[in-house]
Structures are given as structure tokens and as C-alpha cells.
Design an enzyme around this catalytic site. Structure first.
Site, short mmCIF file in Angstrom:
data_model
loop_
_atom_site.label_atom_id
_atom_site.label_comp_id
_atom_site.label_asym_id
_atom_site.label_seq_id
_atom_site.Cartn_x
_atom_site.Cartn_y
_atom_site.Cartn_z
CG HIS B 123 -1.84 1.16 1.32
ND1 HIS B 123 -2.12 1.77 2.53
CD2 HIS B 123 -2.50 1.85 0.38
CE1 HIS B 123 -2.92 2.79 2.32
NE2 HIS B 123 -3.16 2.86 1.01
CB CYS B 147 0.26 2.08 7.99
SG CYS B 147 1.96 2.21 8.58
CG HIS B 148 -3.04 3.16 5.70
ND1 HIS B 148 -1.69 3.17 5.41
CD2 HIS B 148 -3.37 4.44 6.00
CE1 HIS B 148 -1.23 4.41 5.50
NE2 HIS B 148 -2.23 5.20 5.86
N GLY B 149 -4.32 -0.98 7.89
CA GLY B 149 -5.15 -2.17 8.08
C GLY B 149 -5.22 -3.13 6.91
N PRO B 162 -6.46 -1.89 2.08
CG PRO B 162 -5.33 -0.01 2.89
CD PRO B 162 -6.03 -1.26 3.34
#
Lengths: 253, 183, 420
Positions: B123, B147-149, B162
Site C-alpha cells: 500500500h 498503518c492502514h489495516g 487497501p
């Protein structure tokens, strides 16, 4: 204390050097025709290979070329396989490993040539207080360059009447001060060239000088090749600019 | 080397010879200037010594089943995991249709028990968790990027979140049963 | 300022808010320039272009250079060996320094010959002197960065000059070093300043240009612009001439870069700095040799002032005296073309500077043909250097009878057979 002693020694050596230099100037080294001279110069591939052998078998015992990497040899025609094999012949230090210890491993193309001594003090201790210099930049770091290096390597001989070399020093007419700590390094037949070239001292000296010139300026061939093109371009452009200038100014005169 | 002026200004009397000369010289000058910029630009690319330092050897013999180690290769973390039979089975059993970036497990390993991949989330470049026994491993028992799963499975494939791609598998080879060389 | 009508709507929009196009047009296109400038007038723009090349190459070198005593030398060699085109960028920068000074020195001598320092251009000239000083400081600190033997010992010798200052000399030197010898803190600060100073130079060059454009260029006749027929627009005449000059300049510059990159350098600087061994013969770069000769020429105390201090003062004075030149020279005539005596003393002064450079390049105890001491030659040359400014030029202003000046630039140039 140790550092002080070295300082004193070095200062004394420098003073001796100056005194002798003005007493008896070293003669200018004879000029040789080097393959890498001139606008289109390139390193003679066979000479570099022979010189590499001389370096490895004679010089490397005392002198490093620590700025040269094994991969650089590919610039002068060694194949990737050859470079890998050459690198694998030496041991380089790496680490620390998982136990936190430094270890030795065979060299890789990315490694630089290992130096024979761990540091300058070790080099001095092993050589009667005279540290053998690293040769990576030797042809750039001496007045006279390659000519000087070749002259020095073959400049040993009997001192003139009335002069006696100090203990531990040899007479060499091209060395500043005429007395050098390095014994005459090259003797006929000391190495056997695989290409059948006769290993005279002169030949070995020319070849190792070519190798060291390459070590000092591995970019030389790229530089000269690009230089010829760039200069031609700039000269043509300048000619055109001259024509433009004349054309524009012609209206004034 | 800069381009010459293209307009002759007040002197422009329409002579074609002059126009040609000016345009030709300007063009050559402009090309020269552009070419002169290239060495500066290229100097910012990786240098020869950086390119040469491209391989790392890893000894696998000390890694127990179910354990992972992280080694540094080209400045990036590489995850080396000794997978358990259950993990291998889970990875192999997953249907390609369930995957965001479809890739069979056998395309990602050379030997099923050894998973080697670059531990950088596809990502935005964070380092996923999951190397240590008590780390979060995400919904699929593999790795989880905090960080963003992004959730990765036991083959390092992206399953949720993501990230657009699976964790990258570097070039590597087995030098012996227990030693690999990455790069 | 005649307003320019811009046709392109974007240019028009911008120019209405920030008249940058009008400014460029006014100062680079329409800019009225004496019609008789010769090729010596090319060197100002050449110096400017070289400055840009130096800043550009320098920034890219800075991306790879490591300002630490343990890594500086190796990082430079890494640039030479491993960084893509690193050797080219470094050699451009190294030789660019020499070419910059070459261009600027020709520019300065041109100013001296044609009287470009006289009213109303005194401030223009003084700003130029400060540019020269800033260049010297920049060049000196740049020379230290590769951390070779010459770098180290040049840094040691030059910083030690300040120890000649009475009372606080030692404290100043320690402050310059950030230690008890030239060492890592010194290298770090020299790097920082070497990066900063070129931007100071760029600022000074801006002021130099500003002052130039107020009263316009001097010219080989040294007489004022009197009518529009004395001038031609800068573009296309001088843009074309400057570009042609640039072509020749670049040819010379690039020849050195590609085929003799170390011509201006010293072999000793390819030996890593060693604080225990001084090279047998240390010399500064060629462009600093005359000042070095002046420094060494002072071997005697005067009254209670020690020789060392006088030498340092003389060296700095040799440049700062240029600041006073507009007031030392009282002659109303600018150009040496109309000053028969000044012309001869000028050329003698030029040769004198070359002699000083030659003396500076040789060991202080050397003898010419085994008989004449170089020290004495250096002392005589130093004497003439200062006498030129302090005695000869002021006296010439009083006693010299200049030749008659032409009526105007256009009259002189357009007359057949007139000198250009």
C-alpha cells in the site's frame, strides 16, 4: 607517546627529504608511451592483466589498492565469471554475525581489494617504521604520474661515489632524496605471465604501472570517449555561433 | 551552453539564410544544453557500488517451524518464515477467486515450508506486523499492516484492506538445503 | 522606461502584476550598450555563467560528499568511481574553479586597463572587489573539502595566518578550528560555509549588475555615451557575441575537464590528509599564488611589528587596495588608450602579477639560475605591486598628458580606420 614518536620520526624524515632534495634533485623520469595517453587512450587489456598478476604476486604483500573494487575489473575486459573467481580467492572481513562476531568470508565482486595491513600502525610495525602507501591513486598522487612510477620501480642501483644509503634504505635515483625504504621489488622471472610475455623487470614494471593507472582512474576510458564527442560538438556549435555573430553584426559595419 | 536567441528583432529583414542559421544554431544549442543536464540527473540514480551490493545470504538451519526471521536486503526487511503444515495447507487450499491479487501458493515459494518475501506493505510502504509470536497477524493468520489495516494470509497474499498487491517475493535461490541467497 | 506591449495574454497577465518580462526586456533585450565593446567585455558574462555551473555541479556533489575526516577523502573517490557521471561533475567543479578565476582576473585587468573603476562606477567596482574576496574564501574552503594532503595543510597554513593578530590571534585560530588543530569541526564548518558563500556571491553579483545597469557599460574609449547612435541594443548584438565567446570558453574548459582534469591540481591532494606529515612543498591553487608570494615576501620586522603580521596585512592589503583605486587615480581619462604612460605601467603591473605568481609557486629558498634569490625577486615584485597603486597611479593623474579623446563613440567607430 607512540603518536609523538611517529610525529618526530615523520618530521625528521620530512626534513631529511627536503635537505637531500635540494642537495641532489631527482632527475625527471623518462617519458614512456603509455596505452592510456592521448585523446583516444585506452588501457592495454593484456598489460592490465599482466600488471594485475604482478600486483597480486609482488606488491600485494605490502601495498593495498583499497579504492579499487573487483567489479571494476569488468571495465577493462574481465568477464563477470572471471571477476567472481578473482574475488573468491581473497578473504574479506564481514560481520558482525548473529553471535556478534566478525568473520571472514570469500570475496564477492562488490568487495574492494583488501589491504595487507589492518591499519597504518600495523603496516609500520611490520616494515621497520616505514608504512607502504596504498597504491589506489599512485599515478595521480605523484608528480610525473605513470612515468615516475615506472622510473622508480626500475631506478634502483649503486649509489654514486661518496654517497652511502642509510641503514634500511636503498639508493633509487628517481625517489625524492634518493633513498627509499622499499627494496627493489621486481626481479626478472619473478612471475610467469600466462600469455607467454617474458617477465623482465622492465616488462613487469610497465605492466604493473598500467594496472595501477587503471586502479587510479577507472573512469579514464569513459572520460576520453565522451570527451571526444563533447569537444567535437562544442567546436561545431562554436563555429555556428561565430557565423551567427558575424551575420548579426554585418548589418552594423 | 545555452540556446541562442531565436528572434533577430529589429534586424529581421526576412532573409532566409539568416533565419536558417539562427534556427539551426538555436536547435544545436538547445540540444547541447539538454544533453548536458543528463549527467546531473543520472548522478542521482543508484551508484555502481549500490547496485553491486545486491545479494544477501541467509542461513535457515536455526529457524524452527512456526518461527520467522527478518533479514536486511538492499536496505529493506525480508521476511523468512518456516511455515507450519497448517499454514501451508491454509495457503494452498485458498481458491484463487477469493484473492485480490490472484496467485497460487506454489508460485510464491520454492519449497513449501519456506516463505521468503519483502516485508514492505504494497500500500504505502509500512512494515507489516506478524513476525513475532505475539504480533497481530490479521484476520488470515499471516501479517497485518498497522498503518492502514491491510491483512495478508499465510502466503503473504493481500486479503483485506487497501493494499493492491501481495507482498513481493524477491529473487532468491537455494545454495544448499539450509542456505538461500537473496538477489 | 518605454512600456512594452505584450501580445501573449498569459505574459500580459503576469507582467501586469509582476513586470518581470518588462524588466528582462529592458535589461537584456533593449538595454542600450556601447557599440564598440571588444572581446575583453565578454568575460563578465562568462564569469556569471561559470558561477551558475559551479553552483549546479556543487549541489550534485553535495548529495554524495561526506564532511567527516574519516570519510571525506573516500566519499570524493566514491563520486569519482561509483556515482554515475560523478567524475564528470567533480572535474567540472574542480576545473570550473580555475576557469572562474581566469574569467574574473581577465575581467578585473580589463577594468584596470580601460578605467572602468572611475566615476560614476566606483561602487560597481567595489562590489566587484567583494565578489573577488568572497570567491577566494569559497575557493579556499572548497579546496579543503576533499581532505587530501594539500587540503589539510592549506587549511592549517591559511588559518594560522590569523595567529599573527596581536593579543587575540591564538584565540581566533582556535575559534576558527573549533579545536586545537584543523580537524573534524573545521571540515564541517568549511563545508557549511562553502555551501553558503556562493549564494552570497550570487547576491553580490545581483548588486553588481544593478549598479552596472544604472550607468551602463564602460567601453574601450572610456568616454560617456552621448547619443543613441553611440549604443546598440544588447540583443541581438551582444547576446550573439557573448554566446560565441561562451563557445570558445567552453571548448577550453571542457578540454581540461576531459583530457587534462588534474592540470591545475597538485598530486599531493590525492594523498589522504595526514596531520603528522607535511608535504615537502606546499602551494595554494594557482589563482592564489601572487598573494602567497606577497605574504612570504615580508621577512623582516618593521619597528616593533613582527614580520608575520606585516606579511598577513600586506596580503590582505593587496586586494583591499583595489577598493581605494577609484580615489587613488585622479586622471580624468578612463581608457589606457589615451594614457601613454599609464598604459606602460599597466603592462608592467600585469607582468608583475605573473612574476608574483611564479615566485609563489616556487619554494621560498629557491634560486634563479643558482644566483638570484627568489625571495628578493618576490620582494621587488611586491614593492612594485604596492608602488603601482600608491605612487605611480596617483602621480600619473597629476603629471601624465593624455592624448585627445574622440568626440563620441559613434564618431570614433564609424570613422574609417578608427580603432575598435
Amino acid at each position: 607517546m607512540r603518536a609523538l614518536k611517529f610525529a618526530a620520526l615523520a618530521a625528521a624524515a620530512a626534513l631529511v627529504g627536503i635537505g637531500l632534495a635540494s642537495a641532489a634533485e631527482a632527475p625527471p623520469p623518462p617519458q614512456k608511451n603509455w596505452s592510456f595517453d592521448g585523446l583516444f587512450g585506452t588501457f592495454d587489456r593484456a598489460a592490465v592483466r599482466r600488471g594485475h598478476l604482478v600486483y597480486k604476486e609482488v606488491c600485494a604483500a605490502c601495498h593495498g589498492v583499497k579504492l579499487l573494487a573487483f567489479r571494476d575489473l569488468q571495465r577493462v575486459g574481465y568477464s563477470e565469471g572471471e571477476v567472481k573467481a578473482i574475488a573468491a580467492q581473497v578473504e574479506v572481513q564481514d560481520g558482525p554475525n548473529d553471535q556478534g562476531e566478525m568473520f571472514k568470508r570469500p570475496g564477492r565482486p562488490a568487495d574492494r581489494f583488501p589491504s595487507p595491513f589492518a591499519n597504518e600502525q600495523a603496516a609500520r610495525a611490520a616494515n621497520n617504521g616505514a608504512s607502504p602507501p596504498d597504491l589506489s591513486l599512485m599515478t595521480k598522487a605523484r608528480k610525473g604520474g605513470a612515468d615516475y612510477l615506472h622510473a622508480l620501480l626500475t631506478g634502483y642501483g649503486e649509489p654514486p661515489k661518496g654517497m652511502k644509503a642509510m641503514e634500511g634504505l636503498q639508493y633509487n635515483k628517481y625517489f625524492p632524496g634518493q633513498q627509499i625504504a622499499m627494496p627493489s621489488p621486481l626481479n626478472e622471472g619473478q612471475v610467469t605471465f600466462p600469455d607467454g610475455t617474458k617477465a623482465t623487470a622492465e616488462q613487469m614494471s610497465l605492466d604493473v604501472t598500467t594496472f595501477l593507472a587503471f586502479a587510479a582512474e577507472p573512469e579514464l576510458e569513459d572520460r576520453k570517449r565522451l570527451g571526444v564527442k563533447v569537444l567535437l560538438f562544442v567546436i561545431v556549435l562554436t563555429g555556428m555561433l561565430f557565423a551567427v555573430k558575424r551575420e548579426i553584426w554585418s548589418a552594423l559595419h | 551552453m545555452t540556446a541562442t536567441a531565436t528572434t533577430a528583432g529589429p534586424l529581421d529583414d526576412g532573409k532566409s539564410r539568416r533565419d536558417f542559421l539562427l534556427i539551426a544554431t538555436s536547435t544545436v544549442g538547445a540540444v547541447g544544453t539538454a544533453l548536458a543536464v543528463w549527467p546531473l540527473v543520472d548522478s542521482m540514480n543508484p551508484a555502481a557500488d549500490v547496485l553491486a551490493l545486491a545479494s544477501t545470504e541467509v542461513d535457515l538451519s536455526a529457524i524452527q517451524q512456526g518461527q520467522s526471521i527478518t533479514v536486511v536486503w538492499r536496505g529493506k526487511p525480508v521476511f523468512v518464515r518456516h511455515r507450519t503444515a497448517a499454514e501451508i495447507k491454509a495457503a494452498e487450499a485458498t481458491a484463487l477467486s477469493e484473492l485480490i491479487d490472484p496467485q497460487p501458493d506454489k508460485a510464491r515459494v520454492k519449497k513449501p515450508q519456506w516463505l521468503v518475501m519483502v516485508g514492505v506493505c504494497t500500500h504505502l510502504g509500512c512494515i507489516p506486523l506478524g513476525q513475532k509470536a505475539n504480533d497481530l497477524k490479521g484476520d488470515y493468520g499471516g501479517w497485518f499492516c498497522p498503518c492502514h489495516g491491510s491483512h495478508y494470509d499465510t502466503a503473504g497474499r493481500i486479503r483485506k484492506g487497501p493494499a493492491p498487491q501481495n507482498l513481493a517475493v524477491p529473487d532468491y535461490q537455494f545454495l544448499s538445503d539450509t542456505v538461500i541467497r537473496i538477489g | 522606461m518605454a512600456a512594452v506591449q505584450w501580445k501573449n495574454p498569459v505574459i500580459k497577465w503576469i507582467d501586469y502584476r509582476l513586470p518581470i518580462f518588462t524588466m528582462v526586456h529592458h535589461d537584456l533585450v533593449d538595454y542600450p550598450t556601447p557599440r564598440n565593446l571588444n572581446y575583453w567585455w565578454n568575460f563578465g558574462s562568462l564569469a556569471g555563467i561559470t558561477l551558475v555551473i559551479m553552483v549546479l555541479t556543487g549541489i550534485f556533489l553535495a548529495m554524495y560528499y561526506t564532511p567527516h575526516v574519516d570519510y571525506a577523502f573516500e566519499s570524493v573517490e566514491r563520486i569519482m568511481r561509483d556515482v554515475n557521471y560523478g567524475w564528470l561533475i567533480r572535474y567540472l567543479h574542480m576545473n570550473g574553479g580555475s576557469m572562474f578565476f581566469l574569467a574574473v582576473y581577465i575581467h578585473v585587468f580589463r577594468g584596470l586597463y580601460f578605467g572602468s573603476y572611475k566615476a560614476p562606477r566606483e561602487l560597481l567596482w567595489i562590489i566587484g572587489v567583494f565578489i573577488l574576496l568572497a570567491m577566494m574564501a569559497t575557493a579556499f574552503m572548497g579546496y579543503v573539502l576533499p581532505w587530501g594532503q594539500m587540503s589539510f595543510w592549506a587549511a592549517t597554513v591559511i588559518t594560522n595566518l590569523f595567529s599573527a593578530v596581536p593579543l587575540v590571534g591564538e584565540a581566533i585560530v582556535r575559534w576558527l578550528w573549533g579545536g586545537f588543530t584543523v580537524d573534524n569541526p573545521t571540515l564541517n564548518r568549511f563545508y557549511a560555509l562553502h555551501f553558503l558563500l556562493p549564494f552570497v556571491i550570487l547576491g553580490l553579483v545581483g548588486l553588481h549588475m544593478w549598479a552596472l545597469h544604472v550607468h551602463k557599460s564602460n567601453n574601450p574609449l572610456g568616454i560617456d555615451i552621448k547619443s543613441p547612435s553611440d549604443t546598440i541594443p544588447f540583443h541581438p548584438y551582444y547576446t550573439a557575441k557573448d554566446m560565441y565567446g561562451l563557445g570558445i570558453f567552453m571548448t577550453v574548459y571542457l578540454f581540461f575537464v576531459f583530457f587534462a582534469p588534474n592540470f591545475f591540481g597538485e598530486p599531493d591532494n590525492y594523498i589522504k590528509a595526514n596531520s603528522l606529515v607535511t608535504p615537502a612543498h606546499i602551494v595554494p591553487e594557482w589563482y592564489l599564488l601572487p598573494y602567497y608570494a606577497i605574504l612570504r615576501a615580508i621577512t623582516f620586522d618593521i619597528w616593533f611589528i613582527p614580520a608575520k603580521l606585516i606579511g598577513v596585512i600586506a596580503m590582505f592589503a593587496s586586494i583591499l587596495i583595489l577598493v581605494l583605486l577609484p580615489w587613488l587615480d585622479r586622471s580624468p581619462v578612463r581608457s589606457a588608450r589615451f594614457r601613454p604612460l599609464y598604459k606602460q605601467f599597466f603592462w608592467l603591473f600585469f607582468v608583475d602579477c605573473l612574476i608574483l605568481g611564479w615566485v609563489g609557486a616556487n619554494p621560498p629558498d629557491a634560486m634563479l639560475m643558482g644566483k638570484i634569490s627568489l625571495l628578493v625577486i618576490g620582494q621587488l615584485a611586491t614593492l612594485y605591486y604596492f608602488a603601482f597603486f600608491l605612487v605611480i597611479v596617483p602621480l600619473l593623474g597629476i603629471f601624465e598628458r593624455p592624448k585627445p579623446l574622440p568626440e563620441s563613440i559613434s564618431a570614433a567607430v564609424l570613422k574609417p580606420g578608427a580603432a575598435e
